[in-house]
Design a protein around this motif. Structure first.
Motif, PDB file in Angstrom:
ATOM      1  N   LEU A   1       9.556  10.451  -2.353  1.00 57.07           N
ATOM      2  CA  LEU A   1       8.351  10.557  -1.531  1.00 57.07           C
ATOM      3  C   LEU A   1       7.803   9.160  -1.329  1.00 57.07           C
ATOM      4  O   LEU A   1       7.703   8.397  -2.287  1.00 57.07           O
ATOM      5  CB  LEU A   1       7.256  11.345  -2.256  1.00 57.07           C
ATOM      6  CG  LEU A   1       7.219  12.834  -2.214  1.00 57.07           C
ATOM      7  CD1 LEU A   1       6.060  13.344  -3.057  1.00 57.07           C
ATOM      8  CD2 LEU A   1       7.094  13.342  -0.800  1.00 57.07           C
ATOM      9  N   GLU A   2       7.474   8.825  -0.104  1.00 55.35           N
ATOM     10  CA  GLU A   2       6.737   7.600   0.200  1.00 55.35           C
ATOM     11  C   GLU A   2       5.328   8.024   0.566  1.00 55.35           C
ATOM     12  O   GLU A   2       5.141   8.827   1.485  1.00 55.35           O
ATOM     13  CB  GLU A   2       7.343   6.885   1.407  1.00 55.35           C
ATOM     14  CG  GLU A   2       8.377   5.867   1.101  1.00 55.35           C
ATOM     15  CD  GLU A   2       8.727   5.091   2.350  1.00 55.35           C
ATOM     16  OE1 GLU A   2       8.605   3.864   2.305  1.00 55.35           O
ATOM     17  OE2 GLU A   2       9.109   5.709   3.354  1.00 55.35           O
ATOM     18  N   ILE A   3       4.345   7.496  -0.146  1.00 54.25           N
ATOM     19  CA  ILE A   3       2.966   7.905   0.078  1.00 54.25           C
ATOM     20  C   ILE A   3       2.134   6.666   0.375  1.00 54.25           C
ATOM     21  O   ILE A   3       2.103   5.725  -0.420  1.00 54.25           O
ATOM     22  CB  ILE A   3       2.394   8.633  -1.152  1.00 54.25           C
ATOM     23  CG1 ILE A   3       3.293   9.822  -1.511  1.00 54.25           C
ATOM     24  CG2 ILE A   3       0.960   9.083  -0.882  1.00 54.25           C
ATOM     25  CD1 ILE A   3       2.971  10.455  -2.844  1.00 54.25           C
ATOM     26  N   GLU A   4       1.474   6.688   1.518  1.00 58.47           N
ATOM     27  CA  GLU A   4       0.635   5.564   1.917  1.00 58.47           C
ATOM     28  C   GLU A   4      -0.714   5.679   1.208  1.00 58.47           C
ATOM     29  O   GLU A   4      -1.350   6.726   1.227  1.00 58.47           O
ATOM     30  CB  GLU A   4       0.429   5.562   3.427  1.00 58.47           C
ATOM     31  CG  GLU A   4      -0.175   4.278   3.934  1.00 58.47           C
ATOM     32  CD  GLU A   4      -0.170   4.202   5.452  1.00 58.47           C
ATOM     33  OE1 GLU A   4      -0.972   3.430   5.979  1.00 58.47           O
ATOM     34  OE2 GLU A   4       0.636   4.904   6.089  1.00 58.47           O
ATOM     35  N   MET A   5      -1.124   4.576   0.591  1.00 57.34           N
ATOM     36  CA  MET A   5      -2.394   4.521  -0.137  1.00 57.34           C
ATOM     37  C   MET A   5      -3.359   3.696   0.703  1.00 57.34           C
ATOM     38  O   MET A   5      -3.259   2.478   0.741  1.00 57.34           O
ATOM     39  CB  MET A   5      -2.182   3.914  -1.514  1.00 57.34           C
ATOM     40  CG  MET A   5      -1.070   4.585  -2.316  1.00 57.34           C
ATOM     41  SD  MET A   5      -1.388   6.299  -2.696  1.00 57.34           S
ATOM     42  CE  MET A   5      -2.458   6.103  -4.087  1.00 57.34           C
ATOM     43  N   ASN A   6      -4.280   4.361   1.387  1.00 55.74           N
ATOM     44  CA  ASN A   6      -5.162   3.695   2.339  1.00 55.74           C
ATOM     45  C   ASN A   6      -6.446   3.169   1.732  1.00 55.74           C
ATOM     46  O   ASN A   6      -7.118   2.343   2.330  1.00 55.74           O
ATOM     47  CB  ASN A   6      -5.519   4.668   3.472  1.00 55.74           C
ATOM     48  CG  ASN A   6      -4.289   5.158   4.186  1.00 55.74           C
ATOM     49  OD1 ASN A   6      -3.384   4.385   4.459  1.00 55.74           O
ATOM     50  ND2 ASN A   6      -4.233   6.439   4.472  1.00 55.74           N
ATOM     51  N   ASN A   7      -6.809   3.644   0.573  1.00 57.38           N
ATOM     52  CA  ASN A   7      -8.113   3.369   0.011  1.00 57.38           C
ATOM     53  C   ASN A   7      -7.956   3.021  -1.468  1.00 57.38           C
ATOM     54  O   ASN A   7      -7.071   3.557  -2.137  1.00 57.38           O
ATOM     55  CB  ASN A   7      -8.975   4.637   0.197  1.00 57.38           C
ATOM     56  CG  ASN A   7     -10.404   4.444  -0.171  1.00 57.38           C
ATOM     57  OD1 ASN A   7     -10.723   3.904  -1.218  1.00 57.38           O
ATOM     58  ND2 ASN A   7     -11.283   4.926   0.691  1.00 57.38           N
TER      59      ASN A   7
ATOM     60  N   ASN B   1       0.818  -1.219   0.000  1.00 57.58           N
ATOM     61  CA  ASN B   1       0.000   0.000   0.000  1.00 57.58           C
ATOM     62  C   ASN B   1       0.857   1.277   0.000  1.00 57.58           C
ATOM     63  O   ASN B   1       0.368   2.348   0.321  1.00 57.58           O
ATOM     64  CB  ASN B   1      -0.962   0.011   1.196  1.00 57.58           C
ATOM     65  CG  ASN B   1      -0.239   0.183   2.514  1.00 57.58           C
ATOM     66  OD1 ASN B   1       0.891  -0.279   2.676  1.00 57.58           O
ATOM     67  ND2 ASN B   1      -0.872   0.844   3.462  1.00 57.58           N
ATOM     68  N   ILE B   2       2.111   1.162  -0.382  1.00 52.61           N
ATOM     69  CA  ILE B   2       3.021   2.316  -0.428  1.00 52.61           C
ATOM     70  C   ILE B   2       3.370   2.622  -1.878  1.00 52.61           C
ATOM     71  O   ILE B   2       3.716   1.734  -2.647  1.00 52.61           O
ATOM     72  CB  ILE B   2       4.330   2.025   0.340  1.00 52.61           C
ATOM     73  CG1 ILE B   2       4.061   1.713   1.804  1.00 52.61           C
ATOM     74  CG2 ILE B   2       5.326   3.180   0.191  1.00 52.61           C
ATOM     75  CD1 ILE B   2       3.526   2.869   2.610  1.00 52.61           C
ATOM     76  N   GLN B   3       3.250   3.896  -2.225  1.00 50.89           N
ATOM     77  CA  GLN B   3       3.747   4.346  -3.523  1.00 50.89           C
ATOM     78  C   GLN B   3       5.004   5.168  -3.267  1.00 50.89           C
ATOM     79  O   GLN B   3       5.065   5.968  -2.334  1.00 50.89           O
ATOM     80  CB  GLN B   3       2.694   5.184  -4.242  1.00 50.89           C
ATOM     81  CG  GLN B   3       1.502   4.341  -4.604  1.00 50.89           C
ATOM     82  CD  GLN B   3       1.055   4.515  -6.024  1.00 50.89           C
ATOM     83  OE1 GLN B   3       1.676   5.191  -6.827  1.00 50.89           O
ATOM     84  NE2 GLN B   3      -0.058   3.887  -6.337  1.00 50.89           N
ATOM     85  N   LEU B   4       5.996   4.929  -4.084  1.00 49.63           N
ATOM     86  CA  LEU B   4       7.279   5.596  -3.969  1.00 49.63           C
ATOM     87  C   LEU B   4       7.499   6.405  -5.240  1.00 49.63           C
ATOM     88  O   LEU B   4       7.412   5.860  -6.337  1.00 49.63           O
ATOM     89  CB  LEU B   4       8.398   4.559  -3.801  1.00 49.63           C
ATOM     90  CG  LEU B   4       9.823   5.064  -3.787  1.00 49.63           C
ATOM     91  CD1 LEU B   4      10.083   5.905  -2.544  1.00 49.63           C
ATOM     92  CD2 LEU B   4      10.808   3.894  -3.847  1.00 49.63           C
TER      93      LEU B   4
END
Length: 161
Positions: free
Chosen positions: A90-96, A65-68
């Motif tokens: 950037l590490e962005i958490e994708m929760n949905n 669930n992480i986009q880098l």
């Protein structure tokens, strides 16, 4: 007893997160060829990328669930040997499942700004205007900088297809 378990859990979590960040920090200021990814990226799947300005681009990767996102300087030696130099990430958490990362197609106050990266909610309309997080690439420091999300929207490149 609960306090001891909680303390141990926090200690483990902190150690794990530090190790993950250290692994990604090792990528900074390194070169790689897009055909041979660095070892730090072997756990990630490449999603795509694009040129944001002459000689600069973004590569996008996913792991669970992480986009880098990697901000890179791109060089070509004239013989199609392309080298990517990693400047920031950037590490962005994708929760949905409706979370989406938009770049190159975002606007600030209605004006296109190809230096904005935004985490938005995927919606069936021409512009995504539910923006959860946003960053702008500072071309002087060559870093992602967090910015306010009001007045930002991003084009839905798949709208109307």
């Amino acid at each position: 007893m609960k306090q001891i378990y909680f303390t141990l859990f926090l200690s483990f979590l902190t150690t794990f997160l530090f190790a993950q960040n250290q692994k990604l920090n090792n990528l900074l200021n390194t070169n790689y060829n897009a055909r041979e990814l660095p070892p730090e990226l072997t756990d990630y799947n490449k999603i795509g990328g694009g040129i944001i300005q002459k000689d600069y681009g973004i590569h996008q990767f996913r792991k669970e669930n992480i986009q880098l996102l990697l901000l890179e300087q791109i060089t070509n030696d004239g013989q199609n040997n392309i080298t990517n130099y990693i400047l920031d990430y950037l590490e962005i958490e994708m929760n949905n499942s409706d979370d989406y990362i938009a770049y190159q197609l975002c606007r600030y106050e209605g004006w296109t700004n190809d230096l904005i990266v935004a985490k938005v909610m995927r919606e069936d309309k021409e512009y995504f205007n539910t923006v959860f997080q946003a960053w702008q690439i500072n071309m002087k420091t060559l870093k992602f900088e967090k910015i306010e999300v009001d007045k930002i929207d991003c084009m839905n490149e798949g709208w109307g297809i």
